[in-house]
Design a protein around this motif. Structure first.
Motif, PDB file in Angstrom:
ATOM      1  N   ASP A   1      10.898 -21.637  -2.973  1.00 31.52           N
ATOM      2  CA  ASP A   1      11.043 -21.763  -1.521  1.00 31.52           C
ATOM      3  C   ASP A   1      11.561 -20.495  -0.869  1.00 31.52           C
ATOM      4  O   ASP A   1      11.121 -20.123   0.223  1.00 31.52           O
ATOM      5  CB  ASP A   1      12.003 -22.914  -1.194  1.00 31.52           C
ATOM      6  N   GLU A   2      12.531 -19.830  -1.502  1.00 31.76           N
ATOM      7  CA  GLU A   2      13.243 -18.735  -0.857  1.00 31.76           C
ATOM      8  C   GLU A   2      12.843 -17.351  -1.342  1.00 31.76           C
ATOM      9  O   GLU A   2      13.206 -16.363  -0.701  1.00 31.76           O
ATOM     10  CB  GLU A   2      14.764 -18.897  -1.090  1.00 31.76           C
ATOM     11  N   HIS A   3      12.131 -17.253  -2.467  1.00 32.26           N
ATOM     12  CA  HIS A   3      11.950 -15.953  -3.096  1.00 32.26           C
ATOM     13  C   HIS A   3      10.508 -15.712  -3.529  1.00 32.26           C
ATOM     14  O   HIS A   3       9.727 -16.636  -3.713  1.00 32.26           O
ATOM     15  CB  HIS A   3      12.853 -15.832  -4.341  1.00 32.26           C
ATOM     16  N   ALA A   4      10.211 -14.429  -3.698  1.00 35.94           N
ATOM     17  CA  ALA A   4       8.954 -14.002  -4.307  1.00 35.94           C
ATOM     18  C   ALA A   4       9.230 -12.755  -5.125  1.00 35.94           C
ATOM     19  O   ALA A   4      10.257 -12.084  -4.954  1.00 35.94           O
ATOM     20  CB  ALA A   4       7.899 -13.715  -3.244  1.00 35.94           C
ATOM     21  N   ALA A   5       8.309 -12.454  -6.023  1.00 38.73           N
ATOM     22  CA  ALA A   5       8.419 -11.254  -6.848  1.00 38.73           C
ATOM     23  C   ALA A   5       7.409 -10.223  -6.390  1.00 38.73           C
ATOM     24  O   ALA A   5       6.292 -10.551  -5.982  1.00 38.73           O
ATOM     25  CB  ALA A   5       8.176 -11.597  -8.313  1.00 38.73           C
ATOM     26  N   LEU A   6       7.807  -8.960  -6.446  1.00 38.11           N
ATOM     27  CA  LEU A   6       6.890  -7.835  -6.351  1.00 38.11           C
ATOM     28  C   LEU A   6       6.848  -7.190  -7.721  1.00 38.11           C
ATOM     29  O   LEU A   6       7.893  -6.778  -8.258  1.00 38.11           O
ATOM     30  CB  LEU A   6       7.354  -6.834  -5.297  1.00 38.11           C
ATOM     31  N   ILE A   7       5.658  -7.100  -8.289  1.00 33.03           N
ATOM     32  CA  ILE A   7       5.499  -6.678  -9.676  1.00 33.03           C
ATOM     33  C   ILE A   7       4.680  -5.398  -9.723  1.00 33.03           C
ATOM     34  O   ILE A   7       3.549  -5.338  -9.228  1.00 33.03           O
ATOM     35  CB  ILE A   7       4.803  -7.785 -10.498  1.00 33.03           C
ATOM     36  N   ALA A   8       5.269  -4.363 -10.303  1.00 34.42           N
ATOM     37  CA  ALA A   8       4.579  -3.082 -10.477  1.00 34.42           C
ATOM     38  C   ALA A   8       5.360  -2.270 -11.504  1.00 34.42           C
ATOM     39  O   ALA A   8       6.590  -2.422 -11.620  1.00 34.42           O
ATOM     40  CB  ALA A   8       4.478  -2.317  -9.156  1.00 34.42           C
ATOM     41  N   PRO A   9       4.699  -1.415 -12.249  1.00 36.83           N
ATOM     42  CA  PRO A   9       5.420  -0.608 -13.243  1.00 36.83           C
ATOM     43  C   PRO A   9       6.534   0.210 -12.609  1.00 36.83           C
ATOM     44  O   PRO A   9       6.334   0.919 -11.621  1.00 36.83           O
ATOM     45  CB  PRO A   9       4.321   0.303 -13.815  1.00 36.83           C
ATOM     46  N   GLY A  10       7.752   0.072 -13.131  1.00 33.07           N
ATOM     47  CA  GLY A  10       8.881   0.876 -12.696  1.00 33.07           C
ATOM     48  C   GLY A  10       9.406   0.565 -11.312  1.00 33.07           C
ATOM     49  O   GLY A  10      10.219   1.324 -10.776  1.00 33.07           O
ATOM     50  N   ILE A  11       8.988  -0.557 -10.709  1.00 35.29           N
ATOM     51  CA  ILE A  11       9.388  -0.831  -9.324  1.00 35.29           C
ATOM     52  C   ILE A  11      10.896  -0.996  -9.181  1.00 35.29           C
ATOM     53  O   ILE A  11      11.475  -0.674  -8.143  1.00 35.29           O
ATOM     54  CB  ILE A  11       8.643  -2.078  -8.787  1.00 35.29           C
ATOM     55  N   CYS A  12      11.547  -1.440 -10.247  1.00 29.61           N
ATOM     56  CA  CYS A  12      13.005  -1.625 -10.211  1.00 29.61           C
ATOM     57  C   CYS A  12      13.731  -0.292 -10.037  1.00 29.61           C
ATOM     58  O   CYS A  12      14.828  -0.253  -9.491  1.00 29.61           O
ATOM     59  CB  CYS A  12      13.461  -2.326 -11.491  1.00 29.61           C
TER      60      CYS A  12
END
Length: 366
Positions: free
Chosen positions: A308-319
């Protein structure tokens, strides 16, 4: 952490609101006025008195609303020339429509059944212009044949409080066909059917004064087909992923700028290839795929709902590039239902907040 916020980029909004008569770039979107076609944009997209005022100032002849509640909000804001595009049939809704008609200048509403037309006529204390809604083949609403259209026009003709003005025809199922050629074939077949309905009405003495309909996805084709006298385009003012995925012009150009985004924030960044943002199911519509990154993160980052409150952004090294608190702007999958989740637009020009506009008609589902 602040909640996600819908952002209008003011320069783009103003430019998009004028796009029916002033294209984004030369040759990309033909002028409606030069083709003898009017603009009646659909306010169900933005639900905003402020945006309607700008559309009218840019040359629109009126505005559409999906429901009485939306129309009431716009009328309270001084907007006239409203067309309600969904049939009004429930007893309480007809009472509201009759009360609204007493004060709403230039009001029109669609009808698709003689019995409902009769009930509206009885409830009215003044005259009301009505529009015959024609089913384009999706069985949602509208008369289902040329014969039914003529029968309804004849029924309206003997009702003292109703005045037949025109026909409405919206091929919603064709708007999101991604390929231009395929969409042109599909809408061309439906345009031929519309011409048959208009011919039957004309032969019976009920030639429509206005032929209203079309949409952002088929606007270019409908102009060329020259059946509509006004277009009910709505999403053009914002643009969303559904329409950005379509070739709207046949040459791959995009005639309208993206003027709407949802601003979110990174709330967790603990995994090398993933960060969590505060924009989940409550922040975005889910019927048109998923959002895409507009800015603040790699545009290639994959968006995935995480609840409900969150989503992920996924990509190499994004952190390594996005820390907690970092802003991210998303292009929404479907603007109409996403806008309905929010109370205000934050209007931004050159990275500066210049206005806050209320989404005054949000939640007006009746």
């Amino acid at each position: 952490m602040p909640a996600p916020t819908p952002t209008c980029f003011k320069r783009s909004v103003c430019r998009a609101a004028c796009s029916a008569s002033r294209p984004r770039s030369s040759g990309c979107c033909p002028s409606l006025s030069s083709h003898g076609v009017g603009l009646r944009p659909h306010a169900k997209t933005h639900k905003s008195v402020d945006i309607v005022r700008r559309q009218l100032a840019a040359g629109a002849s009126g505005v559409c609303c999906a429901k009485i509640g939306e129309a009431e909000v716009l009328a309270d804001g001084g907007i006239t020339g409203i067309l309600i595009t969904s049939p009004v049939a429930a007893p309480r809704a007809i009472e509201r429509l009759a009360a609204f008609a007493r004060t709403a200048e230039g009001l029109m509403t669609v009808i698709d059944h003689p019995a409902v037309a009769g009930r509206i006529n009885v409830a009215l204390e003044t005259s009301l212009d009505v529009v015959i809604d024609i089913d384009p083949g999706i069985a949602r609403a509208g008369v289902a044949s040329p014969e039914a259209a003529v029968a309804l026009a004849r029924a309206v003709a003997i009702l003292p409080n109703l005045h037949y003005r025109c026909v409405q025809y919206y091929c919603g199922s064709r708007q999101h066909i991604e390929g231009f050629a395929d969409r042109r074939v599909a809408i061309g077949e439906r345009a031929a059917y519309l011409k048959a309905v208009i011919a039957a009405l004309t032969d019976a003495g009920f030639a429509p004064e206005i032929v209203t309909g079309s949409g952002t996805g088929t606007h270019r084709i409908d102009i060329d087909l020259a059946v509509f006298t006004e277009l009910q385009v709505g999403s053009y003012v914002f643009m969303d992923k559904q329409y950005l995925d379509c070739d709207l012009t046949g040459d791959g150009t995009v005639p309208f700028e993206t003027a709407l985004g949802v601003d979110a924030r990174v709330v967790s960044a603990k995994h090398s290839g993933l960060v969590t943002i505060d924009a989940g199911y409550k922040a975005l519509s889910t019927d048109g795929g998923v959002a895409v990154v507009r800015r603040g993160a790699p545009e290639t980052a994959f968006f995935a709902f995480m609840g409900d409150e969150h989503a992920a952004l996924i990509a190499p090294g994004i952190c390594e590039t996005l820390a907690p608190g970092a802003p991210v702007t998303l292009t929404v999958p479907h603007c109409d239902p996403t806008v309905n989740l929010y109370d205000h637009y934050h209007v931004v020009e050159n990275e500066t907040l210049v206005a806050i506009w209320p989404v005054g008609a949000r939640g007006r589902a009746r």
